[in-house]
Scaffold this motif. Structure first.
Motif, PDB file in Angstrom:
ATOM      1  N   LEU A  73      -1.540   2.941   2.099  1.00 37.67           N
ATOM      2  CA  LEU A  73      -1.965   3.990   1.168  1.00 37.67           C
ATOM      3  C   LEU A  73      -1.930   5.363   1.835  1.00 37.67           C
ATOM      4  O   LEU A  73      -1.481   6.344   1.239  1.00 37.67           O
ATOM      5  N   VAL A  74      -2.420   5.427   3.089  1.00 43.07           N
ATOM      6  CA  VAL A  74      -2.392   6.699   3.819  1.00 43.07           C
ATOM      7  C   VAL A  74      -0.948   7.137   4.070  1.00 43.07           C
ATOM      8  O   VAL A  74      -0.596   8.313   3.913  1.00 43.07           O
ATOM      9  N   ALA A  75      -0.093   6.179   4.463  1.00 44.18           N
ATOM     10  CA  ALA A  75       1.310   6.508   4.729  1.00 44.18           C
ATOM     11  C   ALA A  75       2.008   6.985   3.462  1.00 44.18           C
ATOM     12  O   ALA A  75       2.768   7.956   3.480  1.00 44.18           O
ATOM     13  N   GLY A  76       1.757   6.304   2.353  1.00 43.29           N
ATOM     14  CA  GLY A  76       2.381   6.705   1.100  1.00 43.29           C
ATOM     15  C   GLY A  76       1.923   8.068   0.629  1.00 43.29           C
ATOM     16  O   GLY A  76       2.697   8.822   0.035  1.00 43.29           O
ATOM     17  N   ALA A  77       0.675   8.407   0.917  1.00 39.89           N
ATOM     18  CA  ALA A  77       0.123   9.683   0.453  1.00 39.89           C
ATOM     19  C   ALA A  77       0.439  10.842   1.372  1.00 39.89           C
ATOM     20  O   ALA A  77       0.532  11.990   0.925  1.00 39.89           O
ATOM     21  N   THR A  78       0.624  10.567   2.690  1.00 40.76           N
ATOM     22  CA  THR A  78       0.729  11.660   3.664  1.00 40.76           C
ATOM     23  C   THR A  78       1.969  11.607   4.545  1.00 40.76           C
ATOM     24  O   THR A  78       2.311  12.600   5.185  1.00 40.76           O
ATOM     25  N   GLY A 120       0.811  -1.214   0.000  1.00 38.07           N
ATOM     26  CA  GLY A 120       0.000   0.000   0.000  1.00 38.07           C
ATOM     27  C   GLY A 120       0.842   1.261   0.000  1.00 38.07           C
ATOM     28  O   GLY A 120       0.529   2.235  -0.690  1.00 38.07           O
ATOM     29  N   THR A 121       1.932   1.259   0.772  1.00 38.28           N
ATOM     30  CA  THR A 121       2.793   2.444   0.831  1.00 38.28           C
ATOM     31  C   THR A 121       3.449   2.708  -0.510  1.00 38.28           C
ATOM     32  O   THR A 121       3.505   3.863  -0.971  1.00 38.28           O
ATOM     33  N   LEU A 122       3.955   1.669  -1.138  1.00 37.71           N
ATOM     34  CA  LEU A 122       4.583   1.844  -2.456  1.00 37.71           C
ATOM     35  C   LEU A 122       3.556   2.344  -3.476  1.00 37.71           C
ATOM     36  O   LEU A 122       3.878   3.180  -4.327  1.00 37.71           O
ATOM     37  N   ALA A 123       2.330   1.842  -3.366  1.00 37.54           N
ATOM     38  CA  ALA A 123       1.288   2.271  -4.303  1.00 37.54           C
ATOM     39  C   ALA A 123       0.877   3.720  -4.075  1.00 37.54           C
ATOM     40  O   ALA A 123       0.570   4.450  -5.019  1.00 37.54           O
ATOM     41  N   GLY A 124       0.866   4.159  -2.816  1.00 36.40           N
ATOM     42  CA  GLY A 124       0.405   5.508  -2.513  1.00 36.40           C
ATOM     43  C   GLY A 124       1.474   6.569  -2.523  1.00 36.40           C
ATOM     44  O   GLY A 124       1.170   7.769  -2.483  1.00 36.40           O
ATOM     45  N   SER A 125       2.756   6.162  -2.568  1.00 36.90           N
ATOM     46  CA  SER A 125       3.847   7.129  -2.431  1.00 36.90           C
ATOM     47  C   SER A 125       3.929   8.107  -3.592  1.00 36.90           C
ATOM     48  O   SER A 125       4.543   9.172  -3.458  1.00 36.90           O
ATOM     49  N   GLY A 126       3.313   7.775  -4.708  1.00 35.92           N
ATOM     50  CA  GLY A 126       3.307   8.719  -5.829  1.00 35.92           C
ATOM     51  C   GLY A 126       2.559  10.000  -5.510  1.00 35.92           C
ATOM     52  O   GLY A 126       2.820  11.048  -6.115  1.00 35.92           O
ATOM     53  N   ILE A 127       1.633   9.942  -4.529  1.00 39.21           N
ATOM     54  CA  ILE A 127       0.855  11.140  -4.178  1.00 39.21           C
ATOM     55  C   ILE A 127       1.727  12.140  -3.437  1.00 39.21           C
ATOM     56  O   ILE A 127       1.808  13.312  -3.799  1.00 39.21           O
ATOM     57  N   ALA A 159      10.402   5.063   2.912  1.00 40.70           N
ATOM     58  CA  ALA A 159      11.709   5.391   2.344  1.00 40.70           C
ATOM     59  C   ALA A 159      11.861   4.794   0.952  1.00 40.70           C
ATOM     60  O   ALA A 159      12.346   5.457   0.019  1.00 40.70           O
ATOM     61  N   ALA A 160      11.425   3.538   0.795  1.00 38.05           N
ATOM     62  CA  ALA A 160      11.501   2.896  -0.516  1.00 38.05           C
ATOM     63  C   ALA A 160      10.605   3.604  -1.529  1.00 38.05           C
ATOM     64  O   ALA A 160      10.986   3.795  -2.693  1.00 38.05           O
ATOM     65  N   GLY A 161       9.402   4.007  -1.089  1.00 36.05           N
ATOM     66  CA  GLY A 161       8.489   4.704  -1.994  1.00 36.05           C
ATOM     67  C   GLY A 161       9.034   6.051  -2.440  1.00 36.05           C
ATOM     68  O   GLY A 161       8.948   6.415  -3.615  1.00 36.05           O
ATOM     69  N   LEU A 162       9.616   6.821  -1.510  1.00 38.04           N
ATOM     70  CA  LEU A 162      10.207   8.111  -1.868  1.00 38.04           C
ATOM     71  C   LEU A 162      11.378   7.919  -2.817  1.00 38.04           C
ATOM     72  O   LEU A 162      11.535   8.665  -3.797  1.00 38.04           O
TER      73      LEU A 162
END
Length: 248
Positions: free
Chosen positions: A142-147, A85-92, A184-187
């Motif tokens: 998703l929330v973590a990746g977005a915010t 979810g984090t990897l998916a949401g990190s684009g936001i 960190a991976a998503g960023l």
């Protein structure tokens, strides 16, 4: 733009305060730091600065508990879903629309403050954990990746599993550690983790640890419940301010 000394003093003060909250209440360092940093910079920059102190303090919390292996066996589906979810949401959070990330951060903080004040105490039956854990993990990711905030809905969910106090603290440490690494991976995946931010994040570890020590010292001398209500009210105000900024 603030000068280097003002920026350093701001970071020192924010992470000292956030560490003190975590030492006193057992939670809140990433949430407080993200919220206060979000008032001064885009959420993606705040998230990059948060990574090292969040990782160090949460690994400390994770390894201090007695049942690491048992909790990993029980919660690994939720942890895997957090990563996805984090990897998916990190684009936001790494995207170009800063107002959307700011508003999302504000909403997450506001909801966390509201839940903390209302103190819902559901007790989930073990029979639904096999599907509820991954679902909660995916939403948390998703929330973590977005915010950059990884407490909703993971904290209320873990609190509903009937874990003992030490196990709950360790489970929260596990969830927050996995979320920090995934963020960190998503960023990095989106090129939003510059080396200078990583270096500054490492420097923020010292005031965060100093704050945790002081908060732990304070916890032995005062009742944490006295501060808990003020903490969640502060999150409501902080979240409302960020929502207003996102709308402006």
């Amino acid at each position: 733009m603030m000068d280097t000394i003002s920026f350093a003093l701001m970071l020192f003060g924010i992470f000292l305060l956030a560490g003190m909250v975590k030492g006193l209440l057992g939670l809140g360092l990433p949430t407080v730091a993200m919220g206060l940093l979000g008032l001064a910079m885009p959420p993606v920059q705040a998230a990059a600065l948060l990574l090292a102190p969040s990782l160090v303090t949460n690994v400390w919390q994770l390894l201090a508990g007695p049942r690491f292996t048992a909790l990993v066996r029980r919660l690994w589906p939720m942890m895997l879903a957090i990563v996805i979810g984090t990897l998916a949401g990190s684009g936001i959070i790494a995207g170009t629309v800063a107002s959307a990330a700011t508003m999302g951060l504000g909403i997450a903080l506001f909801l966390y403050g509201l839940i903390g004040l209302l103190k819902p105490q559901p007790r989930l039956p073990p029979t639904i954990e096999s599907w509820a854990g991954p679902l909660v993990g995916a939403v948390t990711g998703l929330v973590a990746g977005a915010t950059g905030v990884f407490v909703i809905p993971a904290v209320p969910y873990l609190g509903s599993l009937g874990l003992g106090r030490d196990d709950l603290v360790q489970a929260l440490g596990l969830s927050f550690t996995v979320s920090t690494l995934a963020l960190a991976a998503g960023l990095a995946l989106h090129g939003a983790l510059p080396l200078d931010a990583s270096g500054t994040s490492l420097l923020a570890v010292l005031p965060a640890l100093a704050g945790m020590w002081f908060g732990g010292w304070l916890r032995l001398r005062v009742r944490p419940e006295i501060f808990r209500g003020g903490f969640f009210i502060g999150l409501l105000v902080l979240g409302g301010e960020l929502i207003w900024r996102g709308l402006a």
